[in-house]
Enzyme design. Structure first.
Site, PDB file in Angstrom:
ATOM      1  N   ARG A   1       0.819  -1.209   0.000  1.00 13.66           N
ATOM      2  CA  ARG A   1       0.000   0.000   0.000  1.00 13.66           C
ATOM      3  C   ARG A   1       0.857   1.265   0.000  1.00 13.66           C
ATOM      4  NH1 ARG A   1      -4.841  -2.260   1.944  1.00 13.66           N
ATOM      5  NH2 ARG A   1      -6.527  -0.952   2.453  1.00 13.66           N
TER       6      ARG A   1
ATOM      7  N   ARG B   1     -23.165   4.273  -0.307  1.00 11.63           N
ATOM      8  CA  ARG B   1     -23.018   3.349   0.825  1.00 11.63           C
ATOM      9  C   ARG B   1     -23.256   4.069   2.144  1.00 11.63           C
ATOM     10  NH1 ARG B   1     -17.469   0.069  -0.301  1.00 11.63           N
ATOM     11  NH2 ARG B   1     -18.029  -0.684  -2.347  1.00 11.63           N
TER      12      ARG B   1
ATOM     13  N   ARG C   1     -26.227   5.761   6.990  1.00 16.73           N
ATOM     14  CA  ARG C   1     -25.206   5.354   7.956  1.00 16.73           C
ATOM     15  C   ARG C   1     -24.686   6.573   8.697  1.00 16.73           C
ATOM     16  NH1 ARG C   1     -20.659   1.458   5.686  1.00 16.73           N
ATOM     17  NH2 ARG C   1     -21.852   0.270   4.166  1.00 16.73           N
TER      18      ARG C   1
ATOM     19  N   ARG D   1      -9.931   6.926   3.751  1.00 16.71           N
ATOM     20  CA  ARG D   1      -9.281   5.785   3.088  1.00 16.71           C
ATOM     21  C   ARG D   1      -8.927   6.127   1.639  1.00 16.71           C
ATOM     22  NH1 ARG D   1     -10.011   0.439   4.238  1.00 16.71           N
ATOM     23  NH2 ARG D   1     -11.185  -0.010   2.359  1.00 16.71           N
TER      24      ARG D   1
HETATM   25  P1  AMP Z   1      -8.505  -3.428   3.478  1.00 15.87           P
HETATM   26  O1  AMP Z   1      -9.389  -4.521   3.980  1.00 15.87           O
HETATM   27  O2  AMP Z   1      -7.420  -3.908   2.558  1.00 15.87           O
HETATM   28  O3  AMP Z   1      -9.241  -2.275   2.899  1.00 15.87           O
HETATM   29  O4  AMP Z   1      -7.728  -2.855   4.763  1.00 15.87           O
HETATM   30  C1  AMP Z   1      -8.416  -2.326   5.873  1.00 15.87           C
HETATM   31  C2  AMP Z   1      -7.483  -1.444   6.678  1.00 15.87           C
HETATM   32  O5  AMP Z   1      -6.373  -2.193   7.160  1.00 15.87           O
HETATM   33  C3  AMP Z   1      -6.855  -0.272   5.913  1.00 15.87           C
HETATM   34  O6  AMP Z   1      -7.721   0.851   5.863  1.00 15.87           O
HETATM   35  C4  AMP Z   1      -5.621  -0.014   6.746  1.00 15.87           C
HETATM   36  O7  AMP Z   1      -5.918   0.669   7.940  1.00 15.87           O
HETATM   37  C5  AMP Z   1      -5.183  -1.413   7.132  1.00 15.87           C
HETATM   38  N1  AMP Z   1      -4.279  -2.002   6.119  1.00 15.87           N
HETATM   39  C6  AMP Z   1      -4.518  -3.104   5.365  1.00 15.87           C
HETATM   40  N2  AMP Z   1      -3.476  -3.388   4.583  1.00 15.87           N
HETATM   41  C7  AMP Z   1      -2.545  -2.431   4.817  1.00 15.87           C
HETATM   42  C8  AMP Z   1      -1.258  -2.165   4.316  1.00 15.87           C
HETATM   43  N3  AMP Z   1      -0.701  -2.937   3.367  1.00 15.87           N
HETATM   44  N4  AMP Z   1      -0.598  -1.083   4.802  1.00 15.87           N
HETATM   45  C9  AMP Z   1      -1.133  -0.302   5.753  1.00 15.87           C
HETATM   46  N5  AMP Z   1      -2.342  -0.492   6.270  1.00 15.87           N
HETATM   47  C10 AMP Z   1      -3.062  -1.550   5.828  1.00 15.87           C
END
Ligand code: AMP
Length: 197
Positions: A94, A133, A137, A148
């Site tokens: 990410r 969405r 909510r 995000r």
């Molecule tokens: P996701 O389900 O991939 O959208 O991830 C949910 C949350 O987990 C994100 O909004 C971040 O807070 C954290 N997260 C997941 N993967 C990463 C990553 N590779 N680097 C940093 N934070 C992550």
């Protein structure tokens, strides 16, 4: 039929692009582990582990977890036996830093990424999906979704450029359409990319 080529896939794309759904379908179709770092964090939170306690507030806010924390977790996951015949990363890397570390982790294992799939959806469509969405909510869920998206543009979008700059071919796939349409595009791009010949 010859032995299937090992697939080591990274799936990139903004939140709300349908990346998680497509990642699951692709991993299932090719019988490779689907590694979602977000899912791993949510599991740690559910289990109340030390890691879960550390990252809960960060996930709730829509910000990214610090690179060191993510990287340590991914290092452990890649060392597990089921990754030796391929994997699909969903939500990792990410940041450019995470992409650099993934490269060096794979170098240590003498492995290469075989495909990087970049799911593209226009920002206006993503914002509209977030708005829809959010209807009915709490305001804070809208705020988290917007946060995000902001994190994505600032920190994750440059990862695509990193792969182009380091000579790894990016497969850009149009993420607009039904789940089945997008799934077909990804499958065609992955199988027909020449990397499997
Ligand atoms: P996701 O389900 O991939 O959208 O991830 C949910 C949350 O987990 C994100 O909004 C971040 O807070 C954290 N997260 C997941 N993967 C990463 C990553 N590779 N680097 C940093 N934070 C992550």
């Amino acid at each position: 039929m010859g032995k299937a080529k090992v697939l080591r896939i990274v799936m990139l794309g903004p939140p709300g692009a349908g990346k998680g759904t497509q990642a699951l379908l692709l991993a299932k179709a090719h019988s490779i582990p689907h590694i979602s770092t977000g899912e791993m964090f949510r599991g740690a939170i559910r289990d109340g582990t030390e890691l879960g306690q550390k990252v809960k507030a960060i996930l709730d806010s829509g910000m990214l977890v610090p690179d060191e924390v993510v990287v340590a977790m991914v290092r452990g996951r890649l060392a597990q036996a089921d990754c030796s015949d391929g994997f699909l990363f969903d939500g990792y890397p990410r940041t450019v830093k995470q992409a650099e570390v993934l490269d060096s982790l794979l170098r240590e294992l003498t492995q290469d990424l075989t495909h990087i799939v970049d799911l593209k959806v226009p920002e206006s469509v993503l914002l509209e999906r977030i708005r829809k969405r959010g209807e009915g909510r709490a305001d804070d869920s809208m705020e988290v979704a917007a946060k995000r998206l902001k994190e994505y543009w600032e920190k994750t979008a440059p990862v695509s450029r990193y792969y182009v700059d380091t000579g790894t071919r990016l497969i850009v796939v149009d993420g607009l359409g039904t789940v089945e349409e997008v799934q077909r595009r990804i499958e065609d791009a992955v199988v027909g990319s020449g990397k499997l010949s």
